[in-house]
Design an enzyme around this catalytic site. Structure first.
Site, mmCIF file in Angstrom:
data_model
loop_
_atom_site.group_PDB
_atom_site.id
_atom_site.type_symbol
_atom_site.label_atom_id
_atom_site.label_comp_id
_atom_site.label_asym_id
_atom_site.label_seq_id
_atom_site.Cartn_x
_atom_site.Cartn_y
_atom_site.Cartn_z
ATOM 1 N N ARG A 95 -16.705 -85.860 -63.541
ATOM 2 C CA ARG A 95 -15.662 -83.780 -63.809
ATOM 3 C C ARG A 95 -15.699 -83.673 -65.626
ATOM 4 N NH1 ARG A 95 -10.085 -82.934 -64.551
ATOM 5 N NH2 ARG A 95 -9.976 -80.716 -64.343
ATOM 6 N N GLU B 207 -4.877 -77.578 -64.191
ATOM 7 C CA GLU B 207 -3.379 -77.682 -64.217
ATOM 8 C C GLU B 207 -2.963 -76.330 -64.381
ATOM 9 O OE1 GLU B 207 -2.102 -81.197 -65.751
ATOM 10 O OE2 GLU B 207 -2.732 -82.507 -64.992
ATOM 11 N N TYR C 184 0.010 -88.725 -61.727
ATOM 12 C CA TYR C 184 0.052 -89.346 -61.837
ATOM 13 C C TYR C 184 2.007 -90.267 -62.523
ATOM 14 C CZ TYR C 184 -3.379 -88.234 -65.736
ATOM 15 O OH TYR C 184 -4.701 -87.648 -65.774
ATOM 16 N N ASN D 119 -4.193 -83.239 -59.329
ATOM 17 C CA ASN D 119 -4.089 -84.681 -60.084
ATOM 18 C C ASN D 119 -3.050 -85.106 -60.076
ATOM 19 O OD1 ASN D 119 -6.580 -83.447 -61.508
ATOM 20 N ND2 ASN D 119 -5.656 -82.468 -63.814
ATOM 21 N N HIS E 36 -9.876 -75.973 -68.774
ATOM 22 C CA HIS E 36 -8.793 -76.484 -69.015
ATOM 23 C C HIS E 36 -8.117 -76.286 -69.859
ATOM 24 C CE1 HIS E 36 -8.257 -81.354 -67.950
ATOM 25 N NE2 HIS E 36 -8.082 -81.113 -68.610
HETATM 26 C C1 FCB Z 1 -3.772 -83.978 -67.833
HETATM 27 C C2 FCB Z 1 -4.458 -83.257 -68.624
HETATM 28 C C3 FCB Z 1 -5.811 -84.322 -68.856
HETATM 29 C C4 FCB Z 1 -4.840 -85.596 -69.627
HETATM 30 C C5 FCB Z 1 -4.268 -85.746 -68.772
HETATM 31 C C6 FCB Z 1 -3.526 -87.252 -69.063
HETATM 32 O O1 FCB Z 1 -2.707 -83.934 -67.672
HETATM 33 O O2 FCB Z 1 -5.318 -81.970 -66.866
HETATM 34 O O3 FCB Z 1 -6.484 -83.252 -69.536
HETATM 35 O O4 FCB Z 1 -4.638 -84.817 -71.107
HETATM 36 O O5 FCB Z 1 -3.098 -85.392 -68.411
#
Ligand code: FCB
Length: 468
Positions: free
Chosen positions: A82, A177, A313, A311, A132
């Site tokens: 990607r 995002e 985290y 995405n 992006h």
């Molecule tokens: C996300 C982004 C990516 C990277 C990660 C850690 O929010 O999409 O570019 O910075 O975090």
């Protein structure tokens, strides 16, 4: 790398294992071969915006080392890569119209043409993001995402990319995002660095419109590439940051604060895209800060998608806070006992991935989901050879994959997973200090060294399974 006592969780056949990067974070060559200036070039060149004054001018020098980097991906056994296109490499001024004000930069477009060819030759599927965050600065001068014309600018740019690369790209995403993009207008942390709440919500709406306009352009098809079978072979979707948000307590004010946070960061995209409406409670709360919606806008936003990119985290608890800005809320990270935090202070809560997938899947109305980013910055300590034994990262990834597997077992249609990131890179306003890569980059020599996590991930891919 599992022992016989471990439970082996097998993924569905054909599961797409990948890793991700983005143009500004890895390419460097910020003004080479006719590339135009982006808002991230401008932002990072402005004193005091990025930690230590770091910029993406050189980054991982991927623009010049692309062939070797694809070789590395092949060695790791990646099934998919990607990456994003730098709009300003393809259209330095951002636009193809009006005549004489812009136009396609052949050298820039050729770079991506060569990249998708290299990937195809290595048997690696291309997953391409159009936006992006690195909007052309020339378009920012005209208001950027605040300008309603941005939907048309974006669709024009998308058409150029579809026509050139569309015969070899498996997955397209319009935005990455967009919440973070919009917060560059409303919250100032990222480019273009504006702090105007109304501007942020205008950007939200235009990002949704631009997404819809690019989807329309994709569906219209037609190829000027002249390649046999050229045009639109792949699937198209969007990538949203969908973290897990929980009310901090059972109180009504915390519950409402959590709803506002979810509406603000997630439903402002999920709802227009999947339901053709904005979350009403948030729009009421915003009052005159809410974006103007014109006839036809919501139909444009709600084009049918082929997949949703998620995405993920972390998990946050949301509480009411009377001093918590416009939305009157505050958020704290959640960490599962014993998991600690990442180098950026983000909590680690793998079960949040399963919970969040269970929330999002019904909204996504039956279309497949890909986890387009998941990973962590850890305190990497290289040995003399540059090798990093990043067992903390392995643990983070393994635990998330176990939760992902549970989600698939429960019937959620997840088709692939992308680690953020293939290699250490420019982490936006944090600069180069946080390292997210499977592969270590020595920025003084540009030497790449796969970490323990890269070896571990190669085995996961090879086995199509993760040990619990
Ligand atoms: C996300 C982004 C990516 C990277 C990660 C850690 O929010 O999409 O570019 O910075 O975090």
């Amino acid at each position: 790398m599992y022992t016989p006592a471990m439970l082996l969780r097998k993924f569905p056949e054909g599961f797409l294992w990948g890793a991700a990067t983005s143009a500004y974070q890895v390419e460097g060559s910020w003004n080479a071969d006719g590339k135009g200036e982006s808002i991230w070039d401008r932002f990072s060149h402005t004193n005091g915006r990025v930690a230590r004054g770091d910029t993406g001018d050189l980054a991982c020098d991927h623009y010049r080392r692309m062939k070797d980097d694809v070789g590395l991906m092949r060695e790791l056994g990646l099934k998919a890569y990607r990456f994003s296109l730098a709009w300003t490499r393809i259209l330095p001024e951002g636009r193809i119209r009006p005549e004489g004000r812009g136009g396609v930069n052949v050298k820039g477009l050729d770079f991506y043409d060569r990249l998708v060819d290299e990937l195809a030759a290595a048997g690696i599927a291309a997953n391409v993001t159009l936006d992006h965050w690195d909007l052309p600065q020339a378009l920012q001068e005209e208001g950027g995402w605040e300008n309603r014309d941005s939907a048309e600018w974006f669709a024009d740019y998308a058409r150029v990319a579809f026509d050139k690369l569309g015969d070899r790209v498996a997955l397209w995403a319009t935005h990455n995002e967009p919440f973070v993009t919009a917060s560059g207008y409303g919250g100032g942390v990222f480019a273009p660095g504006l702090s105007d709440a109304a501007a942020g919500y205008r950007a939200v709406h235009n990002l949704n419109r631009a997404h819809g306009a690019a989807l329309r352009a994709f569906r219209e098809g037609g190829s000027q590439s002249g390649r046999p079978g050229g045009g639109r072979a792949g699937k198209i979707g969007i990538v949203l940051d969908l973290h897990r948000l929980l009310p901090a307590s059972g109180s009504e004010e915390d519950r409402l604060a959590c709803e506002r946070a979810t509406d603000n960061a997630q439903n402002v995209f999920l709802h227009p895209i999947f339901r053709g409406s904005y979350p009403e409670a948030l729009m009421d709360w915003l009052g005159r800060l809410a974006p103007e919606i014109r006839p036809g806008d919501l139909e444009l936003c709600a084009q049918k998608l082929d997949f949703l990119g998620m995405n993920h985290y972390f998990t946050c608890r949301v509480r009411y806070d009377c001093r918590g800005g416009l939305l009157k809320l505050a958020q704290d990270f959640v960490s599962e006992p014993g998991m600690g935090k990442t180098e950026l202070g983000w909590g680690i809560n793998p079960s949040g991935l399963l919970e969040q997938l269970s929330r999002v899947a019904p909204l996504a109305a039956g279309i497949p989901i890909y986890i387009t980013e998941n990973g962590c910055a850890m305190r990497d300590e290289p040995d003399g050879e540059g090798y990093v034994e990043d067992s903390g990262r392995v643990n983070y990834l393994r635990r998330h994959l176990v939760e992902l597997h549970k989600a698939i077992e429960s019937g959620i249609d997840v088709r692939g997973y992308f680690v953020w990131s293939l290699m250490d890179n420019f982490e936006w306003a944090y600069g180069y200090e946080p390292r997210f890569g499977l592969v270590r980059v020595d920025y003084s020599t540009q030497k790449r060294t796969p970490k323990l996590s890269a070896r571990w991930y190669s085995e996961v891919i090879q086995d199509n399974a993760v040990g619990e």
